[in-house]
Design a protein around this motif. Structure first.
Motif, short mmCIF file in Angstrom:
data_model
loop_
_atom_site.label_atom_id
_atom_site.label_comp_id
_atom_site.label_asym_id
_atom_site.label_seq_id
_atom_site.Cartn_x
_atom_site.Cartn_y
_atom_site.Cartn_z
N LEU A 229 0.84 -1.18 0.00
CA LEU A 229 0.00 0.00 0.00
C LEU A 229 0.88 1.23 0.00
O LEU A 229 1.86 1.32 0.75
CB LEU A 229 -0.91 0.04 1.23
N SER A 230 0.55 2.20 -0.83
CA SER A 230 1.26 3.47 -0.84
C SER A 230 0.24 4.59 -0.90
O SER A 230 -0.80 4.47 -1.54
CB SER A 230 2.24 3.56 -2.01
N SER A 231 0.55 5.68 -0.21
CA SER A 231 -0.41 6.77 -0.07
C SER A 231 0.28 8.10 -0.20
O SER A 231 1.51 8.21 -0.01
CB SER A 231 -1.11 6.68 1.30
N GLU A 232 -0.49 9.12 -0.54
CA GLU A 232 0.05 10.47 -0.59
C GLU A 232 0.07 11.11 0.80
O GLU A 232 0.66 12.18 0.98
CB GLU A 232 -0.78 11.32 -1.56
N LEU A 233 -0.57 10.48 1.76
CA LEU A 233 -0.58 10.96 3.14
C LEU A 233 -0.12 9.84 4.06
O LEU A 233 -0.18 8.66 3.71
CB LEU A 233 -1.99 11.40 3.55
N THR A 234 0.36 10.19 5.23
CA THR A 234 0.76 9.19 6.21
C THR A 234 -0.45 8.35 6.62
O THR A 234 -1.50 8.89 6.99
CB THR A 234 1.36 9.87 7.47
N MET A 235 -0.31 7.04 6.53
CA MET A 235 -1.38 6.13 6.92
C MET A 235 -1.25 5.83 8.41
O MET A 235 -0.30 5.19 8.85
CB MET A 235 -1.30 4.83 6.10
N GLU A 236 -2.19 6.32 9.21
CA GLU A 236 -2.14 6.09 10.65
C GLU A 236 -2.64 4.69 11.00
O GLU A 236 -2.10 4.04 11.90
CB GLU A 236 -2.97 7.15 11.38
N LYS A 237 -3.68 4.24 10.30
CA LYS A 237 -4.22 2.92 10.59
C LYS A 237 -4.79 2.30 9.32
O LYS A 237 -5.45 2.97 8.54
CB LYS A 237 -5.32 3.01 11.67
N VAL A 238 -4.51 1.00 9.13
CA VAL A 238 -5.07 0.24 8.01
C VAL A 238 -5.83 -0.95 8.58
O VAL A 238 -5.30 -1.71 9.39
CB VAL A 238 -3.95 -0.27 7.06
N GLU A 239 -7.08 -1.08 8.15
CA GLU A 239 -7.92 -2.20 8.61
C GLU A 239 -8.39 -3.00 7.41
O GLU A 239 -8.75 -2.44 6.38
CB GLU A 239 -9.12 -1.68 9.40
N VAL A 240 -8.38 -4.34 7.56
CA VAL A 240 -8.86 -5.24 6.52
C VAL A 240 -10.09 -5.96 7.04
O VAL A 240 -10.06 -6.56 8.13
CB VAL A 240 -7.78 -6.27 6.12
N PHE A 241 -11.19 -5.88 6.29
CA PHE A 241 -12.45 -6.49 6.69
C PHE A 241 -12.85 -7.60 5.72
O PHE A 241 -12.53 -7.55 4.52
CB PHE A 241 -13.57 -5.44 6.71
N ALA A 242 -13.57 -8.58 6.23
CA ALA A 242 -14.18 -9.60 5.40
C ALA A 242 -15.47 -9.04 4.79
O ALA A 242 -15.96 -7.98 5.21
CB ALA A 242 -14.49 -10.85 6.22
N LEU A 243 -16.00 -9.74 3.81
CA LEU A 243 -17.23 -9.27 3.17
C LEU A 243 -18.40 -9.19 4.14
O LEU A 243 -19.33 -8.40 3.95
CB LEU A 243 -17.59 -10.20 1.99
N ASP A 244 -18.37 -10.00 5.23
CA ASP A 244 -19.45 -9.96 6.20
C ASP A 244 -19.23 -8.89 7.27
O ASP A 244 -19.98 -8.81 8.24
CB ASP A 244 -19.63 -11.34 6.87
N GLY A 245 -18.18 -8.08 7.12
CA GLY A 245 -17.93 -7.00 8.06
C GLY A 245 -16.98 -7.35 9.19
O GLY A 245 -16.66 -6.49 10.02
N GLN A 246 -16.50 -8.58 9.26
CA GLN A 246 -15.59 -8.99 10.33
C GLN A 246 -14.22 -8.36 10.13
O GLN A 246 -13.65 -8.38 9.05
CB GLN A 246 -15.46 -10.51 10.37
N LEU A 247 -13.69 -7.77 11.21
CA LEU A 247 -12.36 -7.18 11.16
C LEU A 247 -11.31 -8.30 11.19
O LEU A 247 -11.25 -9.08 12.13
CB LEU A 247 -12.15 -6.23 12.34
N LEU A 248 -10.45 -8.36 10.15
CA LEU A 248 -9.48 -9.43 10.03
C LEU A 248 -8.06 -9.00 10.41
O LEU A 248 -7.27 -9.82 10.90
CB LEU A 248 -9.46 -9.95 8.60
N LEU A 249 -7.74 -7.75 10.18
CA LEU A 249 -6.36 -7.31 10.37
C LEU A 249 -6.31 -5.82 10.62
O LEU A 249 -7.05 -5.05 9.99
CB LEU A 249 -5.52 -7.65 9.11
N THR A 250 -5.47 -5.42 11.56
CA THR A 250 -5.24 -4.00 11.84
C THR A 250 -3.74 -3.73 11.88
O THR A 250 -3.00 -4.44 12.56
CB THR A 250 -5.88 -3.58 13.18
N GLU A 251 -3.31 -2.74 11.14
CA GLU A 251 -1.91 -2.31 11.16
C GLU A 251 -1.87 -0.80 11.36
O GLU A 251 -2.76 -0.08 10.94
CB GLU A 251 -1.21 -2.68 9.84
#
Length: 265
Positions: A229-251
Motif C-alpha cells: 500500500l502506498s499513499s500520498e498521506l501518512t497512513m495512521e491505521k489500516v484495517e482489513v475487513f471480510a465481506l461480512d464485516g468482520q475485522l481481520l487485520l489492523t496495522e
C-alpha cells in the motif's frame, strides 16, 4: 582498475570538500539501496536509491538498460561515481535487483534543503507559493517560502506523474511536498541550487489538504499473499475487513507506504 568495484557506504561516497566537489568522483564502486520515486529519464536512467539511514544517490545513464525502474526495489548498482551540476551520481555498469516491495524510509521533515539532504527522502509542509516558473514539456518549478521564512524550490518533473499543472496553483496558495533532495548548480563552487524533486505534491485549501482519487494505491490488486500500500498521506491505521464485516487485520504504519501479509486471512 575500472572493472574492480569497491564497496563504500553511501555516507562516505557523499563526502564533499568546501567547494562542494565530490571527493569520490571517478571512483568505481558498488552501492545498494531501495528505489524511491520513479525513473525521471525514461530514455535512460535517472532514479534514486536510498539506504536505511536515508542516505541516497542518483543513478544516471543516457542509455537505457534492461532494468525497469520500480519503486520499492532493492538494487545493487555497480558503476563509477560522477558529479553533474553539484549532484552526486553513479553511472551504472550493472544493476542487480535484490528484492522487491520494500517500504520506503521515513522522510526527513525540514524547512531548508542543504548538501546533507541531497539524495535523501524529504518532507516539507506549510509552504506558501511565491512564484511558478520554468514551465516546459519537462516540468515546472514552484518557488515557495516555509512558515519559518526559509525558501524551498520544488521541482515538478513531468515524468513524476504529479496530478497538478502549473495553472492549478495560485501565488500565495499553500502546498506540502514529499520528494528527493537534489541539486542543480551550474557553476563552481557547487554550494547552492538545492531543491526538492517532488514525488508527491498536494495543495492545501482553507487549511484542508486535498487529495486525488488515486491517493491510496494497492499493488497487486487483487492479491492473495503480500500487498503493498502506498499513499500520498501518512497512513495512521489500516484495517482489513471480510465481506461480512468482520475485522481481520489492523496495522498502524505511521508511514506513507506499508506491506500487508494477507496470506492467512
Amino acid at each position: 582498475d575500472p572493472d574492480t568495484y569497491t564497496d563504500f557506504p553511501l555516507s562516505r561516497l557523499r563526502m564533499v570538500n568546501a567547494n562542494g566537489s565530490a571527493l569520490y568522483d571517478g571512483v568505481p564502486t558498488r552501492v545498494t539501496g531501495v528505489v524511491h520515486g520513479v525513473n525521471f529519464q525514461p530514455t535512460g536512467y535517472s532514479f534514486y536509491i536510498i539506504d536505511p539511514s536515508n542516505v541516497g544517490i542518483n543513478v544516471f545513464s543516457f542509455d537505457p538498460g534492461s532494468y525497469e525502474v520500480k519503486e520499492g526495489d532493492q538494487v545493487r548498482v555497480s558503476g563509477v561515481i560522477d558529479q553533474f551540476n553539484g549532484l552526486l551520481e553513479i553511472i551504472p555498469d550493472t544493476i542487480e535487483v535484490l528484492s522487491s516491495g520494500n517500504a520506503l524510509v521515513n522522510p526527513r521533515s525540514l524547512s531548508v534543503v542543504t548538501e546533507n539532504d541531497e539524495g535523501s527522502y524529504l518532507f516539507a509542509d506549510e509552504l506558501a507559493i511565491d512564484s511558478i516558473s520554468g514551465i516546459s514539456a519537462s516540468g515546472y518549478n514552484l518557488y515557495t517560502t516555509h512558515t519559518s521564512g526559509s525558501k524551498i524550490l520544488i521541482r515538478v518533473d513531468a515524468d513524476a506523474n504529479i496530478p497538478y499543472q502549473p495553472e492549478d496553483f495560485n501565488v500565495g496558495g499553500w502546498v506540502y511536498v514529499y520528494g528527493i533532495g537534489t541539486q542543480f548548480d551550474a557553476s563552481f563552487p557547487f554550494t547552492s541550487g538545492y531543491q526538492i524533486l517532488a514525488t508527491i505534491l498536494q495543495d492545501i485549501v482553507d487549511g484542508i489538504v486535498t487529495i486525488s482519487q488515486d491517493a491510496v494505491r494497492m499493488d497487486p490488486n487483487p492479491a492473495t499473499s503480500l500487498v503493498q500500500l502506498s499513499s500520498e498521506l501518512t497512513m495512521e491505521k489500516v484495517e482489513v475487513f471480510a465481506l461480512d464485516g468482520q475485522l481481520l487485520l489492523t496495522e498502524r504504519p505511521q508511514h506513507i507506504s506499508t506491506q500487508l501479509n494477507i496470506s492467512t486471512l
